[in-house]
Design an enzyme around this catalytic site. Structure first.
Site, PDB file in Angstrom:
ATOM      1  N   LYS A 114      -6.731  11.348  -5.127  1.00 26.08           N
ATOM      2  CA  LYS A 114      -5.570  12.024  -4.535  1.00 26.08           C
ATOM      3  C   LYS A 114      -5.739  13.541  -4.544  1.00 26.08           C
ATOM      4  CE  LYS A 114      -1.875   8.610  -5.058  1.00 26.08           C
ATOM      5  NZ  LYS A 114      -2.717   7.436  -5.265  1.00 26.08           N
ATOM      6  N   LYS A 194      -9.950   1.285   9.923  1.00 26.47           N
ATOM      7  CA  LYS A 194      -8.917   0.573   9.191  1.00 26.47           C
ATOM      8  C   LYS A 194      -7.551   1.141   9.565  1.00 26.47           C
ATOM      9  CE  LYS A 194      -7.261  -0.478   4.524  1.00 26.47           C
ATOM     10  NZ  LYS A 194      -7.465  -0.290   3.067  1.00 26.47           N
ATOM     11  N   LYS A 197      -1.629   4.977   8.442  1.00 23.00           N
ATOM     12  CA  LYS A 197      -0.783   6.049   8.973  1.00 23.00           C
ATOM     13  C   LYS A 197      -1.550   7.364   9.046  1.00 23.00           C
ATOM     14  CE  LYS A 197       3.439   4.077   6.952  1.00 23.00           C
ATOM     15  NZ  LYS A 197       2.789   3.180   5.976  1.00 23.00           N
TER      16      LYS A 197
END
Length: 325
Positions: A114, A194, A197
């Site tokens: 992240k 894949k 969003k």
């Protein structure tokens, strides 16, 4: 007695077909395999790590609950609830923090990933695995379905449960086992990557019919002439079509590809019709649920009551064990 299965889903925005085939469908199937002892929670506390707008978070929680119920979640078989409605989860997180070695969290690859993607580092992101452990352990969960990317977090949960039991010399927590499906569908997006969003390549689960048609009709294809034979296995439209269709329908469409005189426009129309037919019962159910907005809140409250009853027993034992009661 059946084993308790626990699943958590983050309310991350408008759901797409990748969410359905990748996670939702399997979560709903679990209730039929394990009726009455399956817990599914909406992880709104986890969502706070990225500081969402309050109104947006509330909307996403409601929409996620609506979509799950529309897709077949049965609140009689599954305790369905908001994470934040459970008394004791945050308290247990703190107690588990006191026995968590810093190195254990520093090795968590999810946090590193992240930060590498530009997330602003905060302690919520860093200690995410401890809250996840509390979510699992507070219900004395036996089995936890996890993707490969979450496997390490479950290993941390197991480590913390074992350490707590050893530190206090009592078997307070069950040691949960993972359910890792090797056959989870990887749903291709409209660009062949894949579906995600972040790639802006999704097809909404419950989008407007015209918008869905437009999105499908805009899927890029190669320049093979309509009259020429085509290889279905190299076509993204065909890969999406297979998600919604029976083997007989798949074989029939593949034969049309190989025979020629079948254009990509025809394939896109077939995909659109398959999508609409597959989701028709769910779309109808969703429209019915929208007419009764109080129903969703009632489901989540009743689910929380069931979950709180289990959590309370665990927390009484934990408090006594650590000396808080």
């Amino acid at each position: 007695m059946s084993k308790r299965i626990l699943t958590g889903i983050q309310p991350s925005g408008i759901l797409h077909i990748g969410n359905y085939f990748g996670a939702m469908r399997s979560a709903i199937e679990l209730q039929n395999q394990n009726p009455g002892n399956t817990f599914l929670f909406i992880a709104d506390l986890h969502s706070l790590t990225v500081n969402p707008e309050p109104a947006d978070l509330r909307m996403r929680v409601q929409r996620l609950a609506l979509d799950f119920l529309a897709c077949g979640l049965d609140p009689e078989k599954t305790a369905f609830f908001r994470q934040s409605d459970i008394n004791g989860v945050c308290e247990l997180t703190w107690i588990l923090n006191t026995i968590t070695n810093l190195g254990l969290l520093e090795r968590a690859h999810s946090y590193k990933d992240k930060i590498a993607k530009g997330f602003v580092p905060n302690n919520g992101l860093f200690s995410y695995p401890v809250l996840m452990a509390a979510d699992i352990l507070i219900y004395q969960s036996d089995l936890v379905p996890v993707g490969k990317d979450q496997k390490q977090h479950l290993e941390i949960t197991r480590d913390l449960a074992i350490r707590f039991n050893q530190v206090y010399k009592k078997d307070v927590f069950k040691i949960p086992e993972p359910i890792i499906s090797e056959s989870v569908a990887v749903v291709p997006g409209t660009d062949g990557q894949k579906m995600s969003k972040s790639y802006n390549n999704t097809i909404e689960l419950f989008g407007e019919e015209k918008a869905i048609r437009k999105k499908i009709m805009s899927i890029p294809t190669d320049s093979t002439p309509m009259e020429a034979p085509k290889d279905p296995d190299k076509c993204n439209i065909f890969a999406l079509y297979k998600l919604f269709s029976t083997q007989e329908q798949i074989d029939a469409l593949a034969a049309k590809y190989r025979a020629g005189n079948f254009g990509y426009g025809h394939a896109k129309q077939a995909l659109f019709e398959a999508y609409m037919e597959f989701f028709a019962p769910m779309r109808k159910r969703r429209e019915e649920l929208l007419k009764d907005p109080g129903y969703i809140e009632d489901v989540l409250k009743k689910g929380a009551e069931r979950a709180n009853a289990v959590a309370a027993v665990t927390m009484d034992k934990v408090r006594r064990t650590v000396g808080l009661k």
